[in-house]
Write an enzyme that holds these catalytic residues in place. Structure first.
Site, short mmCIF file in Angstrom:
data_model
loop_
_atom_site.label_atom_id
_atom_site.label_comp_id
_atom_site.label_asym_id
_atom_site.label_seq_id
_atom_site.Cartn_x
_atom_site.Cartn_y
_atom_site.Cartn_z
N ASP A 195 119.13 -56.88 -69.86
CA ASP A 195 120.03 -55.92 -69.20
C ASP A 195 119.74 -55.96 -67.70
O ASP A 195 118.58 -55.79 -67.29
CB ASP A 195 119.80 -54.52 -69.75
CG ASP A 195 120.81 -53.52 -69.20
OD1 ASP A 195 121.84 -53.30 -69.85
OD2 ASP A 195 120.56 -52.98 -68.10
N ASN A 245 127.43 -52.55 -58.39
CA ASN A 245 128.89 -52.47 -58.34
C ASN A 245 129.36 -51.45 -57.30
O ASN A 245 130.30 -51.71 -56.53
CB ASN A 245 129.45 -52.10 -59.71
CG ASN A 245 129.67 -53.31 -60.59
OD1 ASN A 245 129.91 -54.41 -60.11
ND2 ASN A 245 129.59 -53.12 -61.91
N ASP A 256 130.62 -59.16 -60.36
CA ASP A 256 131.02 -60.30 -61.21
C ASP A 256 130.24 -61.55 -60.83
O ASP A 256 129.85 -62.34 -61.71
CB ASP A 256 132.52 -60.56 -61.06
CG ASP A 256 133.37 -59.48 -61.72
OD1 ASP A 256 132.80 -58.70 -62.51
OD2 ASP A 256 134.58 -59.41 -61.44
N GLU A 293 126.70 -55.66 -68.75
CA GLU A 293 125.62 -56.41 -68.11
C GLU A 293 124.53 -56.80 -69.11
O GLU A 293 123.41 -57.13 -68.71
CB GLU A 293 125.02 -55.60 -66.96
CG GLU A 293 124.30 -54.32 -67.36
CD GLU A 293 125.24 -53.11 -67.45
OE1 GLU A 293 124.74 -51.98 -67.33
OE2 GLU A 293 126.46 -53.29 -67.62
#
Length: 361
Positions: free
Chosen positions: A242, A250, A259, A285
């Site tokens: 993770d 983000n 991304d 993620e």
């Protein structure tokens, strides 16, 4: 001459383009081969000095098919085009030539085979059955009529009849071979396209669009199979990763940059894995790595190597870098799919709660 060749190539591309329906391509193959056969038949009849009607009928047939093919280029009614082409040739022109070429004494019976094969390959459904039955009825009647009333047919000498039979056999062979060859080539082309599309759709269904790794659905099925065959394949380890503070990434740097981070991490997994190792994006993620046939120490070292490479390769700026947390489990033979994923998820949670950027096994 160059313009003529270029025009013919354009016509060929338009007629046999994959954008054109297979039914229409097959019909054009039949019409083209029939036109060639009729032209050869016209030349043969002329050189043999056969009666004028026997010379003109194949010529008229070729001209008719030519103009019919021009209409076929424009129309979208492929089945009607195929039906008219075969019906006029098999049920009108060929029987007329049967009368003009000495009936069974000449070579026209060979054209019966041409009519049957074209009907079988170019027509579909009820139309094919109806035309086939009509051909059988009409040609049976013609054969019976010749047997009982041969004087109703235009005769020819034995020598001319032999040459006509030989030429008709060659013409029918050329037409059937050419038609079958083109049809088989078109079918192969379409099958190849279908296979390519099937592989593409299968890959799209099993692959994560962003990272190019396997997706969750594929991995779930693969993992279930791996657990079932654990006794045959030996050891099996799974790592769940993770990306730490991904929401912050983000929010701070934007979703396009997020991304990019996901794709870079996927590249690290691809670079790290060796033969037999499977990587997937499990969602958001989260990523999974399935490591078979490796002892526990080596598998754990490989997972730690992923963490090191992530810190080294994925930078937020000059002073900050991306880290990942990981849970690691070795699957035992009595462990089910659900239990394995639950346990490795618990390990990941502990890693996240223990300060992140670590592996818990």
């Amino acid at each position: 001459m160059g313009r003529i060749i270029s025009a013919l190539q354009n016509i060929r591309l338009n007629i046999f383009s994959p954008k054109v329906s297979l039914e229409k391509r097959i019909t054009y193959a039949m019409v083209f081969c029939s036109m060639v056969g009729e032209i050869i038949g016209f030349i043969e009849s002329y050189l043999l000095g056969l009666p004028l009607i026997a010379v003109l009928l194949p010529l008229f047939s070729a001209i008719f098919l030519f103009f019919l093919s021009l209409w076929g280029l424009k129309t979208k009614k492929s089945r009607l085009f195929a039906t008219i082409s075969i019906s006029t040739s098999a049920l009108i022109f060929f029987p007329l030539m049967f009368f003009a070429n000495s009936g069974l004494h000449g070579g026209m019976p060979y054209y019966f085979l041409v009519a049957v094969v074209c009907t079988a390959l170019a027509l579909r459904g009820r139309t094919r059955i109806i035309i086939f039955i009509l051909i059988l009825i009409e040609y049976s009647a013609l054969f019976a009529l010749y047997h009982f009333y041969p004087q109703g047919f235009i005769g020819m000498s034995h020598e001319d009849a032999f040459v006509d039979q030989l030429c008709s056999m060659l013409i029918a062979s050329i037409v059937l071979f050419g038609f079958s060859f083109i049809v088989s080539k078109q079918n192969y082309h379409d099958r190849h396209k279908i296979e390519q599309l099937s592989l593409l759709y299968e890959r799209q269904a099993n692959t994560d669009e962003l990272t190019g790794l396997y997706n969750r659905r594929y991995f779930n099925n693969f993992l279930k199979l791996a657990i079932l065959t654990l006794g045959d394949t030996g050891k099996l380890h799974i790592a769940m990763f993770d990306i730490d503070d991904f929401k912050y990434v983000n929010d701070k740097y934007g979703h396009p940059f997020g991304d990019t981070v996901l794709k870079q991490f996927a590249e690290i997994l691809e670079e790290t894995k060796t033969a037999g190792i499977t990587a997937c994006r499990y969602g958001g993620e989260e990523f999974l790595l399935l490591i078979p046939k490796t002892n526990q120490e080596d598998a754990l070292e490989l997972v730690k190597e992923v963490l090191v490479r992530t810190r080294e390769k994925i930078k937020l700026d000059d002073t900050k870098f991306v880290t990942v947390s990981a849970g690691f489990m070795t699957c035992s033979e009595d462990m089910t799919y659900d239990v394995l994923l639950q346990e490795v998820d618990k390990k990941l949670y502990i890693a996240k709660s223990s300060g992140k950027n670590c592996v818990i096994s």
